[in-house]
Enzyme design. Structure first.
Site, short mmCIF file in Angstrom:
data_model
loop_
_atom_site.label_atom_id
_atom_site.label_comp_id
_atom_site.label_asym_id
_atom_site.label_seq_id
_atom_site.Cartn_x
_atom_site.Cartn_y
_atom_site.Cartn_z
N HIS A 138 90.09 57.52 4.56
CA HIS A 138 90.77 57.42 6.05
C HIS A 138 89.72 57.93 7.11
CE1 HIS A 138 93.53 57.19 9.50
NE2 HIS A 138 93.14 58.56 9.51
N GLY A 154 79.51 19.21 14.46
CA GLY A 154 80.02 20.14 13.36
C GLY A 154 80.25 21.45 13.51
N ILE A 204 77.82 26.54 9.26
CA ILE A 204 76.75 26.99 9.84
C ILE A 204 76.73 26.85 11.27
CG2 ILE A 204 74.34 25.85 9.88
CD1 ILE A 204 74.66 25.50 6.57
N GLY A 220 81.50 23.42 11.22
CA GLY A 220 81.55 24.20 9.99
C GLY A 220 81.02 25.31 9.94
N VAL A 235 81.34 12.37 17.15
CA VAL A 235 80.15 12.05 18.00
C VAL A 235 79.58 10.79 17.43
CG1 VAL A 235 77.57 12.36 18.42
CG2 VAL A 235 79.19 14.38 18.32
N LYS A 282 71.11 35.37 9.60
CA LYS A 282 71.54 36.83 9.94
C LYS A 282 70.70 37.51 10.89
CE LYS A 282 74.26 34.72 7.88
NZ LYS A 282 74.39 33.67 7.30
N ASP A 340 72.79 24.68 -5.20
CA ASP A 340 73.21 23.63 -4.37
C ASP A 340 73.01 22.38 -5.07
OD1 ASP A 340 73.50 25.51 -2.61
OD2 ASP A 340 72.34 24.89 -0.94
#
Ligand code: FAD
Ligand code: AMP
Length: 484
Positions: free
Chosen positions: A456, A188, A192, A190, A245, A58, A324
Protein backbone atom coordinates in the site's frame (compact mmCIF):
# COMPACT_ATOMS: atom_id res chain seq x y z
CA UNK A 1 29.08 -21.65 -45.43
CA UNK A 2 27.37 -25.02 -45.12
CA UNK A 3 23.86 -25.18 -46.57
CA UNK A 4 22.61 -27.79 -44.08
CA UNK A 5 21.06 -26.75 -40.75
CA UNK A 6 19.15 -28.47 -37.96
CA UNK A 7 16.57 -25.68 -38.10
CA UNK A 8 15.83 -22.92 -40.59
CA UNK A 9 13.49 -20.15 -39.45
CA UNK A 10 11.87 -17.88 -42.04
CA UNK A 11 11.07 -14.49 -40.50
CA UNK A 12 12.76 -12.80 -37.54
CA UNK A 13 9.78 -11.12 -35.87
CA UNK A 14 9.03 -11.96 -32.22
CA UNK A 15 7.79 -15.43 -33.22
CA UNK A 16 10.74 -16.31 -35.47
CA UNK A 17 13.64 -14.78 -33.57
CA UNK A 18 12.53 -16.31 -30.26
CA UNK A 19 12.16 -19.73 -31.93
CA UNK A 20 15.64 -19.37 -33.44
CA UNK A 21 17.27 -18.37 -30.13
CA UNK A 22 15.54 -21.12 -28.13
CA UNK A 23 16.49 -23.76 -30.72
CA UNK A 24 20.11 -22.57 -30.62
CA UNK A 25 20.09 -22.65 -26.80
CA UNK A 26 19.01 -26.29 -27.06
CA UNK A 27 22.13 -27.08 -29.07
CA UNK A 28 20.78 -26.88 -32.61
CA UNK A 29 22.52 -25.38 -35.62
CA UNK A 30 20.06 -22.64 -36.64
CA UNK A 31 19.72 -20.15 -39.51
CA UNK A 32 17.14 -17.37 -39.59
CA UNK A 33 16.22 -15.73 -42.91
CA UNK A 34 14.80 -12.19 -42.86
CA UNK A 35 13.87 -9.98 -45.81
CA UNK A 36 13.16 -6.71 -43.95
CA UNK A 37 15.31 -3.73 -44.96
CA UNK A 38 15.76 -0.54 -42.95
CA UNK A 39 15.38 2.97 -44.43
CA UNK A 40 18.97 2.74 -45.73
CA UNK A 41 18.27 -0.59 -47.48
CA UNK A 42 20.25 -2.70 -44.99
CA UNK A 43 18.88 -6.03 -43.73
CA UNK A 44 17.37 -5.75 -40.27
CA UNK A 45 15.86 -8.25 -37.82
CA UNK A 46 12.87 -7.86 -35.51
CA UNK A 47 9.90 -7.98 -37.92
CA UNK A 48 6.76 -5.88 -37.58
CA UNK A 49 6.97 -5.72 -33.79
CA UNK A 50 10.33 -4.02 -33.54
CA UNK A 51 10.32 -2.04 -36.80
CA UNK A 52 6.77 -0.77 -37.35
CA UNK A 53 4.61 -2.27 -34.59
CA UNK A 54 4.73 -2.68 -30.83
CA UNK A 55 7.94 -0.77 -30.14
CA UNK A 56 7.70 2.33 -32.39
CA UNK A 57 4.01 2.77 -31.55
CA UNK A 58 4.80 2.69 -27.85
CA UNK A 59 7.69 5.14 -28.34
CA UNK A 60 5.26 7.63 -29.90
CA UNK A 61 2.54 6.88 -27.36
CA UNK A 62 4.98 7.63 -24.55
CA UNK A 63 6.35 10.81 -26.16
CA UNK A 64 2.89 12.11 -26.96
CA UNK A 65 1.69 11.30 -23.45
CA UNK A 66 4.56 13.25 -21.91
CA UNK A 67 3.68 16.20 -24.13
CA UNK A 68 0.02 15.94 -23.18
CA UNK A 69 0.92 15.78 -19.45
CA UNK A 70 3.18 18.83 -19.69
CA UNK A 71 0.68 20.71 -21.83
CA UNK A 72 -2.54 19.88 -20.00
CA UNK A 73 -2.00 18.19 -16.64
CA UNK A 74 1.10 19.62 -14.96
CA UNK A 75 -0.94 22.58 -13.78
CA UNK A 76 -3.13 20.21 -11.71
CA UNK A 77 0.01 19.45 -9.69
CA UNK A 78 0.87 23.12 -9.25
CA UNK A 79 3.59 23.01 -11.88
CA UNK A 80 3.76 25.79 -14.41
CA UNK A 81 5.91 25.64 -17.50
CA UNK A 82 6.75 27.99 -20.34
CA UNK A 83 5.00 27.33 -23.63
CA UNK A 84 5.13 23.58 -24.22
CA UNK A 85 6.10 22.92 -27.80
CA UNK A 86 6.32 19.85 -29.94
CA UNK A 87 9.09 18.98 -32.38
CA UNK A 88 7.62 16.13 -34.43
CA UNK A 89 10.79 15.30 -36.43
CA UNK A 90 12.71 15.02 -33.12
CA UNK A 91 10.00 12.73 -31.73
CA UNK A 92 10.14 10.54 -34.85
CA UNK A 93 13.95 10.50 -34.76
CA UNK A 94 13.85 9.32 -31.12
CA UNK A 95 11.44 6.55 -32.16
CA UNK A 96 13.78 5.56 -35.02
CA UNK A 97 16.73 5.41 -32.61
CA UNK A 98 14.79 3.09 -30.28
CA UNK A 99 13.80 0.85 -33.20
CA UNK A 100 17.44 0.65 -34.32
CA UNK A 101 18.60 -0.17 -30.81
CA UNK A 102 15.99 -2.90 -30.28
CA UNK A 103 16.37 -4.47 -33.74
CA UNK A 104 20.15 -4.38 -33.26
CA UNK A 105 19.54 -6.19 -29.97
CA UNK A 106 18.02 -9.12 -31.86
CA UNK A 107 21.04 -9.33 -34.15
CA UNK A 108 23.27 -9.22 -31.04
CA UNK A 109 21.31 -12.08 -29.49
CA UNK A 110 21.65 -14.07 -32.72
CA UNK A 111 25.41 -13.60 -32.58
CA UNK A 112 25.62 -14.52 -28.88
CA UNK A 113 23.59 -17.69 -29.48
CA UNK A 114 25.41 -18.54 -32.74
CA UNK A 115 22.26 -18.27 -34.88
CA UNK A 116 23.26 -17.69 -38.52
CA UNK A 117 21.45 -14.52 -39.58
CA UNK A 118 20.72 -14.45 -43.31
CA UNK A 119 19.21 -11.35 -44.93
CA UNK A 120 17.08 -12.02 -48.00
CA UNK A 121 13.99 -14.00 -48.92
CA UNK A 122 13.21 -17.59 -48.00
CA UNK A 123 10.83 -19.88 -49.84
CA UNK A 124 9.87 -23.34 -48.61
CA UNK A 125 10.38 -26.06 -51.22
CA UNK A 126 9.45 -29.75 -50.87
CA UNK A 127 11.18 -31.94 -48.25
CA UNK A 128 12.33 -29.13 -45.93
CA UNK A 129 14.53 -27.50 -48.54
CA UNK A 130 14.53 -23.70 -48.56
CA UNK A 131 15.34 -21.46 -51.47
CA UNK A 132 17.29 -18.48 -50.13
CA UNK A 133 17.76 -15.37 -52.27
CA UNK A 134 20.04 -12.85 -50.58
CA UNK A 135 19.64 -9.06 -50.77
CA UNK A 136 21.96 -8.95 -53.81
CA UNK A 137 19.74 -11.47 -55.62
CA UNK A 138 22.08 -14.49 -55.29
CA UNK A 139 20.16 -17.71 -54.95
CA UNK A 140 21.00 -20.95 -53.13
CA UNK A 141 19.12 -23.93 -51.76
CA UNK A 142 19.46 -24.69 -48.05
CA UNK A 143 18.33 -27.82 -46.23
CA UNK A 144 17.10 -28.45 -42.71
CA UNK A 145 15.70 -31.22 -40.52
CA UNK A 146 13.05 -28.77 -39.38
CA UNK A 147 11.74 -25.52 -40.87
CA UNK A 148 9.83 -22.92 -38.84
CA UNK A 149 7.67 -20.49 -40.83
CA UNK A 150 7.25 -17.15 -39.04
CA UNK A 151 6.42 -14.78 -41.89
CA UNK A 152 3.98 -12.68 -39.86
CA UNK A 153 1.25 -10.40 -41.15
CA UNK A 154 0.73 -7.17 -43.08
CA UNK A 155 -1.96 -4.46 -42.93
CA UNK A 156 -5.18 -5.23 -44.80
CA UNK A 157 -5.71 -2.86 -47.72
CA UNK A 158 -9.21 -1.72 -48.70
CA UNK A 159 -10.10 -0.44 -52.18
CA UNK A 160 -12.22 2.39 -50.73
CA UNK A 161 -9.09 4.02 -49.29
CA UNK A 162 -6.00 3.09 -51.30
CA UNK A 163 -2.73 3.85 -49.50
CA UNK A 164 -0.68 6.58 -51.21
CA UNK A 165 1.80 6.98 -48.32
CA UNK A 166 1.17 10.69 -48.46
CA UNK A 167 -2.37 11.59 -47.43
CA UNK A 168 -3.73 8.06 -46.97
CA UNK A 169 -1.46 5.84 -44.89
CA UNK A 170 -1.55 2.53 -43.06
CA UNK A 171 -0.23 1.94 -39.52
CA UNK A 172 3.37 2.11 -40.80
CA UNK A 173 2.87 5.51 -42.47
CA UNK A 174 1.12 6.86 -39.35
CA UNK A 175 4.41 6.42 -37.45
CA UNK A 176 6.18 8.78 -39.87
CA UNK A 177 4.19 12.05 -40.00
CA UNK A 178 6.54 15.04 -40.03
CA UNK A 179 4.09 17.51 -38.48
CA UNK A 180 0.89 17.39 -36.47
CA UNK A 181 -2.02 17.24 -38.95
CA UNK A 182 -5.02 19.41 -38.07
CA UNK A 183 -7.59 16.74 -38.86
CA UNK A 184 -6.90 12.99 -38.80
CA UNK A 185 -9.37 10.32 -39.87
CA UNK A 186 -8.88 6.73 -38.77
CA UNK A 187 -10.76 3.88 -40.45
CA UNK A 188 -11.26 1.17 -37.84
CA UNK A 189 -11.51 1.74 -34.07
CA UNK A 190 -9.71 -1.51 -33.22
CA UNK A 191 -6.56 -1.86 -31.16
CA UNK A 192 -4.15 -0.24 -33.62
CA UNK A 193 -6.58 2.49 -34.70
CA UNK A 194 -7.14 3.50 -31.07
CA UNK A 195 -3.43 3.59 -30.31
CA UNK A 196 -2.48 5.67 -33.34
CA UNK A 197 -5.56 7.87 -32.91
CA UNK A 198 -4.44 8.51 -29.31
CA UNK A 199 -0.94 9.57 -30.39
CA UNK A 200 -2.18 12.27 -32.75
CA UNK A 201 -5.03 13.41 -30.45
CA UNK A 202 -2.52 14.02 -27.65
CA UNK A 203 -0.36 16.05 -30.01
CA UNK A 204 -3.31 18.27 -30.88
CA UNK A 205 -4.95 16.78 -34.00
CA UNK A 206 -8.72 16.56 -34.17
CA UNK A 207 -9.14 12.80 -34.60
CA UNK A 208 -12.26 11.02 -35.87
CA UNK A 209 -12.41 7.22 -35.79
CA UNK A 210 -14.91 5.65 -38.18
CA UNK A 211 -15.82 2.12 -37.14
CA UNK A 212 -18.14 -0.13 -39.15
CA UNK A 213 -19.27 -2.23 -36.17
CA UNK A 214 -21.92 -0.87 -33.83
CA UNK A 215 -20.28 -2.51 -30.83
CA UNK A 216 -17.17 -0.83 -29.49
CA UNK A 217 -14.22 -3.24 -29.03
CA UNK A 218 -16.39 -6.30 -29.58
CA UNK A 219 -13.61 -8.70 -28.56
CA UNK A 220 -13.22 -7.09 -25.12
CA UNK A 221 -15.43 -7.49 -22.07
CA UNK A 222 -18.29 -5.12 -22.82
CA UNK A 223 -18.48 -3.54 -19.35
CA UNK A 224 -14.83 -2.57 -19.68
CA UNK A 225 -15.26 -1.48 -23.32
CA UNK A 226 -18.16 0.82 -22.33
CA UNK A 227 -16.15 2.30 -19.44
CA UNK A 228 -13.19 2.87 -21.81
CA UNK A 229 -15.41 4.50 -24.43
CA UNK A 230 -16.69 6.97 -21.81
CA UNK A 231 -13.11 7.86 -20.83
CA UNK A 232 -11.98 8.30 -24.46
CA UNK A 233 -14.94 10.57 -25.18
CA UNK A 234 -13.90 12.75 -22.22
CA UNK A 235 -10.43 12.94 -23.79
CA UNK A 236 -11.86 14.22 -27.06
CA UNK A 237 -11.51 11.07 -29.19
CA UNK A 238 -14.43 11.17 -31.61
CA UNK A 239 -15.34 7.49 -32.06
CA UNK A 240 -18.22 7.00 -34.49
CA UNK A 241 -19.65 3.48 -34.33
CA UNK A 242 -21.75 1.93 -37.10
CA UNK A 243 -19.97 4.09 -39.69
CA UNK A 244 -18.70 2.18 -42.71
CA UNK A 245 -16.34 4.00 -45.05
CA UNK A 246 -17.47 3.63 -48.65
CA UNK A 247 -15.08 5.91 -50.51
CA UNK A 248 -12.31 8.50 -50.34
CA UNK A 249 -10.97 11.14 -52.65
CA UNK A 250 -7.72 13.06 -52.35
CA UNK A 251 -8.10 16.71 -53.38
CA UNK A 252 -5.62 19.54 -53.76
CA UNK A 253 -6.99 22.75 -52.27
CA UNK A 254 -5.48 26.11 -51.32
CA UNK A 255 -4.72 24.58 -47.90
CA UNK A 256 -2.80 21.73 -49.54
CA UNK A 257 -3.80 18.12 -49.99
CA UNK A 258 -6.78 16.75 -48.13
CA UNK A 259 -8.93 13.66 -48.30
CA UNK A 260 -12.70 13.61 -48.44
CA UNK A 261 -14.07 10.43 -46.91
CA UNK A 262 -17.55 9.15 -47.61
CA UNK A 263 -19.25 6.80 -45.17
CA UNK A 264 -22.67 5.46 -44.25
CA UNK A 265 -23.61 6.25 -40.67
CA UNK A 266 -25.59 4.27 -38.08
CA UNK A 267 -28.89 5.28 -39.66
CA UNK A 268 -27.66 4.24 -43.11
CA UNK A 269 -27.35 7.88 -44.23
CA UNK A 270 -24.42 8.92 -46.38
CA UNK A 271 -22.04 11.44 -44.79
CA UNK A 272 -18.65 12.96 -45.57
CA UNK A 273 -15.69 14.22 -43.52
CA UNK A 274 -12.54 15.96 -44.70
CA UNK A 275 -9.14 15.15 -43.21
CA UNK A 276 -5.51 16.17 -43.71
CA UNK A 277 -4.42 12.58 -43.11
CA UNK A 278 -6.35 9.33 -43.23
CA UNK A 279 -5.02 6.28 -41.38
CA UNK A 280 -6.37 2.91 -42.54
CA UNK A 281 -6.40 0.45 -39.62
CA UNK A 282 -8.86 -2.24 -40.65
CA UNK A 283 -6.85 -5.19 -39.41
CA UNK A 284 -3.95 -7.33 -40.56
CA UNK A 285 -3.76 -10.44 -42.70
CA UNK A 286 -1.38 -13.39 -42.54
CA UNK A 287 1.54 -12.91 -44.93
CA UNK A 288 2.46 -15.89 -47.11
CA UNK A 289 3.20 -14.17 -50.44
CA UNK A 290 6.06 -16.01 -52.17
CA UNK A 291 6.67 -18.15 -49.08
CA UNK A 292 5.51 -21.56 -50.26
CA UNK A 293 6.42 -23.53 -53.38
CA UNK A 294 3.47 -25.37 -54.87
CA UNK A 295 4.82 -28.73 -53.70
CA UNK A 296 5.82 -27.54 -50.20
CA UNK A 297 3.03 -29.61 -48.67
CA UNK A 298 1.95 -26.74 -46.39
CA UNK A 299 -1.77 -25.99 -46.43
CA UNK A 300 -3.54 -22.72 -45.70
CA UNK A 301 -6.88 -22.46 -43.90
CA UNK A 302 -9.94 -20.60 -45.17
CA UNK A 303 -8.65 -17.29 -43.74
CA UNK A 304 -5.30 -17.58 -45.50
CA UNK A 305 -3.40 -18.50 -42.33
CA UNK A 306 -0.97 -21.42 -42.43
CA UNK A 307 -2.92 -24.38 -41.11
CA UNK A 308 -1.40 -25.76 -37.89
CA UNK A 309 -2.50 -28.00 -35.02
CA UNK A 310 -2.25 -27.04 -31.30
CA UNK A 311 1.48 -27.75 -31.38
CA UNK A 312 2.06 -25.52 -34.42
CA UNK A 313 2.85 -28.43 -36.79
CA UNK A 314 1.82 -27.75 -40.37
CA UNK A 315 0.52 -30.34 -42.81
CA UNK A 316 4.12 -30.99 -44.03
CA UNK A 317 6.30 -33.22 -41.81
CA UNK A 318 9.09 -31.29 -40.06
CA UNK A 319 7.57 -27.93 -41.00
CA UNK A 320 6.15 -25.75 -38.24
CA UNK A 321 4.52 -22.31 -38.27
CA UNK A 322 4.22 -19.71 -35.51
CA UNK A 323 3.02 -16.16 -34.84
CA UNK A 324 0.69 -13.94 -36.86
CA UNK A 325 0.82 -16.25 -39.87
CA UNK A 326 -1.16 -18.91 -37.95
CA UNK A 327 -4.58 -18.84 -36.24
CA UNK A 328 -5.13 -17.03 -32.95
CA UNK A 329 -4.68 -13.44 -31.80
CA UNK A 330 -2.09 -11.39 -33.68
CA UNK A 331 0.04 -10.57 -30.65
CA UNK A 332 3.82 -10.56 -30.35
CA UNK A 333 3.93 -12.55 -27.10
CA UNK A 334 1.56 -15.22 -28.44
CA UNK A 335 3.97 -15.81 -31.34
CA UNK A 336 7.02 -15.81 -29.07
CA UNK A 337 5.53 -18.51 -26.82
CA UNK A 338 4.67 -20.57 -29.88
CA UNK A 339 8.29 -20.14 -30.98
CA UNK A 340 9.56 -21.50 -27.65
CA UNK A 341 7.10 -24.40 -27.76
CA UNK A 342 8.15 -25.41 -31.28
CA UNK A 343 11.89 -25.19 -30.56
CA UNK A 344 11.44 -27.34 -27.45
CA UNK A 345 9.22 -29.83 -29.30
CA UNK A 346 11.91 -30.17 -32.00
CA UNK A 347 14.38 -30.86 -29.18
CA UNK A 348 12.12 -33.69 -28.01
CA UNK A 349 10.56 -31.92 -25.04
CA UNK A 350 6.84 -32.16 -24.28
CA UNK A 351 6.15 -28.42 -24.06
CA UNK A 352 2.59 -27.22 -24.63
CA UNK A 353 1.28 -23.68 -24.73
CA UNK A 354 -1.67 -22.48 -22.66
CA UNK A 355 -3.74 -20.58 -25.21
CA UNK A 356 -6.36 -19.83 -22.52
CA UNK A 357 -4.07 -17.39 -20.73
CA UNK A 358 -2.76 -14.91 -23.29
CA UNK A 359 -2.97 -11.31 -22.05
CA UNK A 360 -4.24 -8.68 -24.45
CA UNK A 361 -3.48 -4.96 -24.15
CA UNK A 362 -4.60 -1.72 -25.75
CA UNK A 363 -2.13 1.09 -25.03
CA UNK A 364 -4.50 4.02 -24.84
CA UNK A 365 -4.53 6.16 -21.71
CA UNK A 366 -5.58 4.67 -19.47
CA UNK A 367 -4.62 1.30 -20.89
CA UNK A 368 -7.01 -1.61 -21.31
CA UNK A 369 -5.77 -5.10 -20.50
CA UNK A 370 -7.45 -8.45 -20.29
CA UNK A 371 -6.71 -12.09 -19.63
CA UNK A 372 -8.99 -15.12 -19.76
CA UNK A 373 -12.59 -15.06 -20.89
CA UNK A 374 -14.95 -12.09 -21.02
CA UNK A 375 -18.25 -12.13 -19.14
CA UNK A 376 -20.02 -12.50 -22.51
CA UNK A 377 -17.95 -15.59 -23.38
CA UNK A 378 -18.46 -17.21 -19.97
CA UNK A 379 -22.20 -16.60 -20.20
CA UNK A 380 -22.27 -18.12 -23.68
CA UNK A 381 -20.32 -21.13 -22.35
CA UNK A 382 -23.09 -21.59 -19.80
CA UNK A 383 -20.78 -21.59 -16.78
CA UNK A 384 -21.96 -20.21 -13.43
CA UNK A 385 -19.84 -17.24 -12.37
CA UNK A 386 -19.47 -14.37 -9.93
CA UNK A 387 -18.16 -10.94 -10.80
CA UNK A 388 -16.24 -8.50 -8.62
CA UNK A 389 -15.48 -4.97 -9.79
CA UNK A 390 -13.50 -2.21 -8.14
CA UNK A 391 -13.06 1.40 -9.32
CA UNK A 392 -9.66 3.14 -9.28
CA UNK A 393 -11.48 6.13 -7.80
CA UNK A 394 -11.36 4.30 -4.45
CA UNK A 395 -7.62 3.55 -4.69
CA UNK A 396 -5.49 6.07 -2.81
CA UNK A 397 -2.47 5.73 -5.09
CA UNK A 398 -4.62 6.31 -8.18
CA UNK A 399 -6.24 9.42 -6.71
CA UNK A 400 -2.84 10.75 -5.61
CA UNK A 401 -1.50 10.28 -9.12
CA UNK A 402 -4.55 11.79 -10.85
CA UNK A 403 -5.10 8.40 -12.50
CA UNK A 404 -8.44 7.44 -11.03
CA UNK A 405 -10.36 6.68 -14.25
CA UNK A 406 -11.32 3.06 -14.82
CA UNK A 407 -11.86 -0.16 -12.93
CA UNK A 408 -10.80 -3.77 -12.38
CA UNK A 409 -13.25 -6.55 -13.14
CA UNK A 410 -12.57 -10.07 -11.92
CA UNK A 411 -14.71 -13.06 -12.89
CA UNK A 412 -14.56 -16.36 -11.00
CA UNK A 413 -16.38 -19.69 -11.26
CA UNK A 414 -19.43 -19.61 -8.96
CA UNK A 415 -18.73 -23.09 -7.51
CA UNK A 416 -14.93 -23.40 -7.47
CA UNK A 417 -14.07 -19.67 -7.23
CA UNK A 418 -11.34 -20.33 -9.83
CA UNK A 419 -10.51 -17.15 -11.77
CA UNK A 420 -11.93 -17.26 -15.29
CA UNK A 421 -11.02 -13.77 -16.48
CA UNK A 422 -9.77 -10.37 -15.45
CA UNK A 423 -10.43 -7.17 -17.39
CA UNK A 424 -9.00 -3.80 -16.53
CA UNK A 425 -9.18 -0.28 -17.83
CA UNK A 426 -7.00 1.95 -15.72
CA UNK A 427 -3.46 2.89 -14.71
CA UNK A 428 -0.82 0.17 -15.26
CA UNK A 429 -3.55 -2.19 -16.51
CA UNK A 430 -1.09 -4.42 -18.46
CA UNK A 431 1.13 -5.01 -15.43
CA UNK A 432 -1.85 -5.60 -13.16
CA UNK A 433 -3.39 -8.09 -15.56
CA UNK A 434 -0.07 -9.90 -15.74
CA UNK A 435 -0.27 -10.53 -11.98
CA UNK A 436 -3.63 -12.18 -12.51
CA UNK A 437 -2.29 -14.16 -15.49
CA UNK A 438 0.38 -15.66 -13.22
CA UNK A 439 -2.25 -16.45 -10.59
CA UNK A 440 -4.44 -18.10 -13.24
CA UNK A 441 -1.50 -20.23 -14.45
CA UNK A 442 -1.31 -21.58 -10.91
CA UNK A 443 -5.06 -22.27 -10.82
CA UNK A 444 -5.74 -19.46 -8.34
CA UNK A 445 -9.15 -18.72 -6.89
CA UNK A 446 -10.40 -15.16 -6.36
CA UNK A 447 -10.09 -15.85 -2.64
CA UNK A 448 -6.37 -16.69 -3.04
CA UNK A 449 -5.77 -13.22 -4.48
CA UNK A 450 -7.98 -11.68 -1.81
CA UNK A 451 -5.88 -13.36 0.89
CA UNK A 452 -2.57 -12.18 -0.59
CA UNK A 453 -0.93 -9.19 1.11
CA UNK A 454 -0.64 -6.30 -1.36
CA UNK A 455 1.65 -3.32 -0.81
CA UNK A 456 0.00 0.00 0.00
CA UNK A 457 -0.51 2.37 -1.66
CA UNK A 458 -0.39 0.66 -5.07
CA UNK A 459 -2.60 0.44 -8.13
CA UNK A 460 -2.57 -3.32 -7.61
CA UNK A 461 -4.76 -2.95 -4.54
CA UNK A 462 -7.61 -2.58 -7.05
CA UNK A 463 -6.91 -6.18 -8.16
CA UNK A 464 -7.09 -7.43 -4.58
CA UNK A 465 -10.29 -5.50 -3.91
CA UNK A 466 -11.92 -6.75 -7.14
CA UNK A 467 -10.97 -10.31 -6.12
CA UNK A 468 -12.51 -9.72 -2.68
CA UNK A 469 -15.58 -8.19 -4.33
CA UNK A 470 -16.18 -11.46 -6.23
CA UNK A 471 -17.44 -12.90 -2.94
CA UNK A 472 -18.78 -9.67 -1.52
CA UNK A 473 -15.79 -9.06 0.75
CA UNK A 474 -14.37 -5.79 -0.63
CA UNK A 475 -13.25 -3.50 2.16
CA UNK A 476 -13.02 -0.08 0.53
CA UNK A 477 -16.40 -0.16 -1.15
CA UNK A 478 -19.89 -1.20 -0.08
CA UNK A 479 -20.56 -4.76 -1.35
CA UNK A 480 -23.72 -5.36 -3.33
CA UNK A 481 -24.03 -8.92 -2.08
CA UNK A 482 -22.10 -10.80 0.60
CA UNK A 483 -21.78 -14.39 -0.49
CA UNK A 484 -19.84 -16.08 2.33
P1 FAD B 1 6.22 -10.25 -37.84
O1 FAD B 1 6.62 -9.42 -36.70
O2 FAD B 1 5.30 -9.66 -38.85
O3 FAD B 1 7.56 -10.74 -38.54
C1 FAD B 1 7.55 -11.52 -39.69
C2 FAD B 1 8.85 -11.30 -40.40
O4 FAD B 1 8.97 -12.26 -41.44
C3 FAD B 1 8.97 -9.94 -41.05
O5 FAD B 1 10.14 -9.31 -40.61
C4 FAD B 1 9.02 -10.24 -42.55
O6 FAD B 1 9.88 -9.36 -43.26
C5 FAD B 1 9.59 -11.64 -42.54
N1 FAD B 1 9.27 -12.43 -43.73
C6 FAD B 1 8.04 -12.66 -44.26
N2 FAD B 1 8.14 -13.46 -45.34
C7 FAD B 1 9.46 -13.72 -45.51
C8 FAD B 1 10.18 -14.48 -46.44
N3 FAD B 1 9.57 -15.17 -47.43
N4 FAD B 1 11.53 -14.53 -46.31
C9 FAD B 1 12.17 -13.85 -45.31
N5 FAD B 1 11.52 -13.12 -44.41
C10 FAD B 1 10.19 -13.07 -44.49
N6 FAD B 1 1.43 -6.85 -30.59
C11 FAD B 1 1.55 -6.91 -29.24
O7 FAD B 1 1.60 -8.01 -28.69
N7 FAD B 1 1.60 -5.77 -28.48
C12 FAD B 1 1.54 -4.54 -29.04
O8 FAD B 1 1.60 -3.55 -28.34
C13 FAD B 1 1.43 -4.44 -30.44
N8 FAD B 1 1.39 -3.24 -31.04
C14 FAD B 1 1.34 -3.16 -32.40
C15 FAD B 1 1.29 -1.90 -32.99
C16 FAD B 1 1.25 -1.77 -34.37
C17 FAD B 1 1.22 -0.40 -35.00
C18 FAD B 1 1.24 -2.96 -35.18
C19 FAD B 1 1.22 -2.85 -36.67
C20 FAD B 1 1.28 -4.22 -34.59
C21 FAD B 1 1.31 -4.33 -33.19
N9 FAD B 1 1.32 -5.57 -32.55
C22 FAD B 1 1.38 -5.64 -31.19
C23 FAD B 1 1.27 -6.83 -33.31
C24 FAD B 1 2.66 -7.44 -33.41
O9 FAD B 1 3.53 -6.52 -34.04
C25 FAD B 1 2.61 -8.75 -34.17
O10 FAD B 1 1.68 -9.61 -33.52
C26 FAD B 1 3.95 -9.43 -34.21
O11 FAD B 1 4.93 -8.62 -34.79
C27 FAD B 1 3.86 -10.75 -34.95
O12 FAD B 1 5.09 -11.39 -34.90
P2 FAD B 1 5.53 -12.42 -36.02
O13 FAD B 1 6.93 -12.81 -35.67
O14 FAD B 1 4.53 -13.47 -36.17
O15 FAD B 1 5.52 -11.60 -37.39
P1 AMP C 1 -8.65 -4.62 -35.63
O1 AMP C 1 -8.94 -5.89 -36.35
O2 AMP C 1 -8.71 -4.69 -34.13
O3 AMP C 1 -7.39 -3.97 -36.10
O4 AMP C 1 -9.82 -3.61 -36.04
C1 AMP C 1 -10.10 -3.23 -37.37
C2 AMP C 1 -11.48 -2.59 -37.38
O5 AMP C 1 -11.71 -1.96 -38.65
C3 AMP C 1 -12.62 -3.57 -37.16
O6 AMP C 1 -13.30 -3.24 -35.98
C4 AMP C 1 -13.51 -3.39 -38.41
O7 AMP C 1 -14.88 -3.43 -38.08
C5 AMP C 1 -13.11 -2.00 -38.91
N1 AMP C 1 -13.38 -1.78 -40.35
C6 AMP C 1 -13.08 -2.59 -41.38
N2 AMP C 1 -13.46 -2.05 -42.59
C7 AMP C 1 -14.05 -0.84 -42.30
C8 AMP C 1 -14.65 0.22 -43.09
N3 AMP C 1 -14.75 0.16 -44.44
N4 AMP C 1 -15.13 1.30 -42.43
C9 AMP C 1 -15.05 1.40 -41.09
N5 AMP C 1 -14.50 0.44 -40.30
C10 AMP C 1 -14.00 -0.67 -40.88
Amino acid sequence: MSNKYDVIVIGSGPAGYVAAIRAAQLGMNVACIEKWKDKAGKGVNGGTCLNVGCIPSKALLDSSYKYHEAHSNFKNHGISTGKVEIDVPAMIARKDKIVKQMAGGVSGLFKANKVTSLFGTGKLLANRKVQYVNLEGKEEVLEADNVILASGSIPIAIPVAPIDNDVIVDSTGALEFTEVPNRVGVIGAGVIGLELGSVWTRLGSKVVLLEAMETFLAIMDQQIAKEANKIYKKQGLDIRLGCRVTGSKVEVTKKGKEVVVTYTDKEGKEATETFDKLIVCVGRRPFTDGLLAEDSGVKLDERGSIYVNDLCSTSAPGVWAVGDVVRGPMLAHKGSEEGVMVAERIAGQKTVMNYDIVPNVIYTHPEIAAVGRTEEQIKADGEPYNVGTFPFLAIGRAVAADESDGMVKMIAHAETDRILGCHIVGPSAPDLVQQVAIAMEFGSSAEDIGMTVFGHPTYSEAVKEAALAVNGHAIHMPNKKRRK
